[in-house]
Design a protein around this motif. Structure first.
Motif, PDB file in Angstrom:
ATOM      1  N   SER A 153      32.039  14.047  63.879  1.00 38.65           N
ATOM      2  CA  SER A 153      32.497  12.973  62.990  1.00 38.65           C
ATOM      3  C   SER A 153      33.992  12.697  63.151  1.00 38.65           C
ATOM      4  O   SER A 153      34.488  11.668  62.700  1.00 38.65           O
ATOM      5  N   HIS A 183      26.468   9.346  57.617  1.00 41.30           N
ATOM      6  CA  HIS A 183      26.911   8.611  58.797  1.00 41.30           C
ATOM      7  C   HIS A 183      25.831   7.892  59.614  1.00 41.30           C
ATOM      8  O   HIS A 183      26.176   7.171  60.546  1.00 41.30           O
ATOM      9  N   GLY A 196      27.807   5.790  61.986  1.00 41.08           N
ATOM     10  CA  GLY A 196      29.023   6.236  61.325  1.00 41.08           C
ATOM     11  C   GLY A 196      29.583   5.251  60.328  1.00 41.08           C
ATOM     12  O   GLY A 196      29.549   4.041  60.544  1.00 41.08           O
TER      13      GLY A 196
END
Length: 406
Positions: free
Chosen positions: A153, A214, A228
């Motif tokens: 991430s 996400h 995301g």
């Protein structure tokens, strides 16, 4: 006397390091009696986490093991395993993050212990559960962060390089999940009288955590956009520099964003097609964040906070970790205070953050020296002095810490 909602509940903590101790710390915080079983080497966290005043009592250990009792048994010895089973037969909850095959060797798996006590709630926290191709693999927090997508991430905000969250986020999240699951099981036991075998797999929990956050447009098949949350993953999603420090700001709703535009003296942006609505700002996150960064450099942190408060724009000053110790709000609500530990002297004590209608839970008490409560715990389990002396002679019961000096 403890008065929390779990007063009267006895917990045998067979866990170590962070994920299990987080779970049992929450239970202790709410009034449960937690008996922490340690090996002769002690919980690894006693030695991790930086300096200490005495061997085996690191600051991290103090914080994760408040209000627990410690018994030290060498469970490689049959007599110690027999004593462990006596203790387990008299508790309500067992928490372990020992790998499943090792649980079976020690006789502390759910099948073995629920045979001793059908009302027992057995919670096993594992890296990858007991099914599937990853089952049984060893795991630490960073391993789980990497495989679950947490490290990935950071790719958009870190020039394409993965990064770990600089705290044991997987351990904390999964420890809290385990405490939650135990609470659910205790509630059901009140209605049915039956115990429960709980499994909390870290990988599955953290993968679910990441996907809920996400997947976003990729939830749809076919995908309607990139994976995301672009706001959260943006390189500009960080504390914003002011003339003399930083402000932490988030203006998400239209009312908040419009208030922000008024605050920075740009009311015309309320009708700018790039920024007028939530969807428009989402499509133009990069420009929106660049606008914020440019505007906040013009005034001091204190000046901005006054302006934002008047316009109801969510904003707070940036705090360092050390700064938390002097935060006026944390001091006022009792989340941080000076205390005297019975063996370690003056320390900062962390309070209970959550409350019921009667107020916050009282302090859970100090963290224990290795094995300091062993004799008392064994007596409560029904062993007499002769049996306890036999455990001492056998080397199965350790009452003093045998730790290396840092």
């Amino acid at each position: 006397m403890t008065t929390g909602p779990l007063a009267g509940i006895r917990v045998l903590d067979l866990s170590s390091v962070v994920v299990g101790p987080v779970a049992t710390a929450v239970l202790a915080e709410q009034g449960a009696e937690v008996i922490k079983l340690e090996s002769p080497e002690g919980d690894l966290l006693r030695k991790l986490g930086g300096g200490a005043r005495r061997p085996g009592m690191s600051g991290k250990f103090l914080n994760f093991n408040r209000g627990k009792r410690s018994i030290c048994l060498d469970v490689k010895r049959p007599a110690a395993r027999a004593a462990l089973h006596r203790i387990a037969a008299g508790v309500d909850v067992v928490v372990t993050n020992i790998r499943p095959e090792a649980q079976k060797r020690m006789g502390v798996d759910a099948a073995a212990l629920t045979a001793l006590s059908p009302r027992l709630i057995h919670c096993s926290i594992t890296g990858f559960g007991t099914n599937g191709p990853y089952a049984g693999k060893p795991a630490y927090d960073t391993v789980i962060q990497g495989v679950s997508g947490v490290a990935a991430s950071f790719l958009p905000s870190n020039q394409g390089e993965p990064r770990y969250v600089p705290m044991l986020i997987s351990d904390h999240v999964c420890g809290l999940v385990a405490a939650q699951m135990i609470g659910f099981a205790l509630y059901r036991r009140e209605k049915t009288g039956r115990g429960e075998a709980i499994e909390v797999p870290m990988f599955e929990n953290m993968a679910a955590f990441v996907m809920m956050e996400h997947l976003g447009p990729v939830t749809f098949r076919p995908a309607v956009g990139p994976v995301g949350d672009q706001r959260v993953m943006s390189p500009e999603a960080r504390p914003i520099a002011t003339a003399d420090g930083y402000v932490c700001l988030s203006a998400n709703t239209d009312a908040q964003a419009h208030g922000f535009f008024d605050a920075i003296g740009r009311p015309e942006l309320k009708t700018d097609p790039r920024f007028a609505t939530v969807m428009a700002r989402t499509r133009n996150t990069k420009d929106y964040f660049a606008l914020r960064a440019a505007a906040l450099a013009e005034k001091t942190t204190a000046e901005w906070l006054v302006i934002f408060e008047a316009l109801d724009v969510p904003a707070m000053p940036y705090n360092t970790i050390e700064g938390l110790l002097d935060d006026p709000h944390l001091r006022a609500v009792g989340m941080i205070s000076e205390a005297e530990h019975p063996s370690e002297g003056a320390i900062w004590a962390i309070g209970a953050p959550n409350s019921f209608s009667g107020g916050n839970a009282p302090p859970a008490g100090p963290s224990p020296l290795l094995g300091q409560d062993g004799v008392a715990v064994l007596r409560e389990a029904g062993l007499d002095d002769d049996a306890i002396d036999a455990l001492r002679r056998d080397g199965a019961l350790i009452e003093t810490a045998q730790e290396e000096t840092p």
